[in-house]
Design a protein around this motif. Structure first.
Motif: not given
Ligand code: SAM
Length: 345
Positions: A252-256, A284-290, A296-301, A307-308
């Motif tokens: 849920i939260l990643h959508d907002w 869950l992303l790594d803390e350095d967001r890599t 990260l691919l999902q975040a593109l659309s 993503q957090r």
């Protein structure tokens, strides 16, 4: 070992072909290849005939699918036949219990077009659904996914298939034996809720979702009847949430945006009493967001979502009087975090 340092860019060549591999999977699924091969191995002529496609095109598609490990090609008497691999049988046949078929079609119909517009999305950083699908999309759920009953059911089927595959690991990530009632906020078809009741015999789950979704739930319910799962229609930004000991927020939260999340968490927090639980499930992303790249691919659309990492989710949730108890990296598509509501100050 041919890696970049030796001058052979293996990973780049694989990435160049990535979209062809995805589209091979999408097309084979859309044409029903894995369904027609489910009963027995078939020759290319038989497959072409059953999926109503050209012989040449079918042969190319089947051979590509073999090269991707989705099908086998075997000599049977003096004929060459194609067969589903075990994985295809389990996850690609449309009516198998853990089928990803609906999610694959969702990727083909909704996500693929968004990615063909990626350059514009990157340049503009705005609501891509509007450009790609030519429709106003203030709220992607209400404006795009729940446009009419048929589209709603397609979206629900896609969510259902992922929840069936990931739900068990989320439901069993923590000891939840002291909770009796849960509310799956944005719980869609109830697929995740059923996994929770299966895993926790004392738990009842209320699935809370938009009226458009709850109205269509009968398309899914006949498969798994469970009197401990019930459904309530409402908007989690506007309406009261049902009372429960444990609130589940799965995907849920990643959508907002942070702002919208604070709105939702503030309401949720007011509904909770000390000791109530909040179970978050996201990639869950790594803390350095890599990593992981699927997040990260999902975040593109994404539109307004993001993503957090575990720390980022924790910081958002702690502001509403919850303390983190445990984080579980499931190794599945979805990770999980458990929080508990603090005593009143
Ligand atoms: N939790 C489910 C799962 O993990 O399979 C579904 C996740 S899906 C990405 C997001 C869900 O949130 C959808 O079922 C959608 O209908 C629901 N949703 C979106 N906006 C909502 C709102 N304002 N109120 C209630 N539900 C909402």
């Amino acid at each position: 070992n041919k890696d970049n340092t030796e001058g052979f860019p293996q990973n780049i060549l694989e990435l160049l072909d990535g979209f062809k591999a995805s589209k091979t999977l999408f097309t084979a699924s859309r044409l029903g290849v894995f369904d027609v091969l489910n009963v027995s191995g078939l020759t290319v002529e038989e497959v072409a005939n059953r999926i109503d496609a050209s012989l040449l095109g079918t042969e190319r598609l089947l051979d590509a699918a073999v090269s991707l490990g989705l099908l086998y090609k075997l000599k049977c008497e003096d004929k060459l036949v194609y067969r589903n691999t075990d994985q295809a049988r389990q996850f690609l046949v449309s009516d198998s219990p853990l089928s990803l078929h609906a999610y694959i079609l969702h990727c083909n119909d909704k996500i693929w077009p968004l990615f063909t517009d990626l350059e514009n999305a990157v340049r503009e950083g705005t609501r891509q659904h509007e450009r790609t699908f030519g429709k106003k999309s203030e709220n992607v759920f209400k404006d795009v996914y729940f446009n009419n009953d048929e589209v709603t059911v397609h979206f629900m089927k896609a969510m259902h298939s992922i929840a069936k595959v990931t739900g068990r690991d989320v439901a069993t990530a923590f000891d939840l034996s002291h909770f009796r009632t849960a509310c799956d906020v944005g719980g869609c078809t109830g697929a995740m809720a059923y996994e929770f009741t299966k895993a926790h015999p004392e738990l009842s789950v209320i699935v809370f979702d938009l009226p458009a979704v709850i109205e269509m739930r009968s398309h899914f319910q006949s498969v798994e009847e469970d009197s401990r799962v019930s459904f309530v229609a409402g908007d989690f930004f506007k309406d009261d949430l049902p009372k429960a000991d444990l609130y589940i927020l799965a995907r849920i939260l990643h959508d907002w945006s942070d702002e919208k999340i604070h709105e939702l968490l503030s309401k949720l927090s007011k509904t909770c009493t000390p000791g109530s639980g909040l179970l978050l499930s996201e990639i869950l992303l790594d803390e350095d967001r890599t990593k992981p790249s699927r997040a990260l691919l999902q975040a593109l659309s994404m539109t307004e979502g993001r993503q957090r990492s575990a720390a980022e989710y924790s910081n958002l949730i702690k502001k509403h009087g919850f303390s983190p108890v445990q984080t579980r990296y499931t190794g599945n598509m979805l990770d999980a975090m458990l929080f508990v509501k603090d005593d009143e100050a």
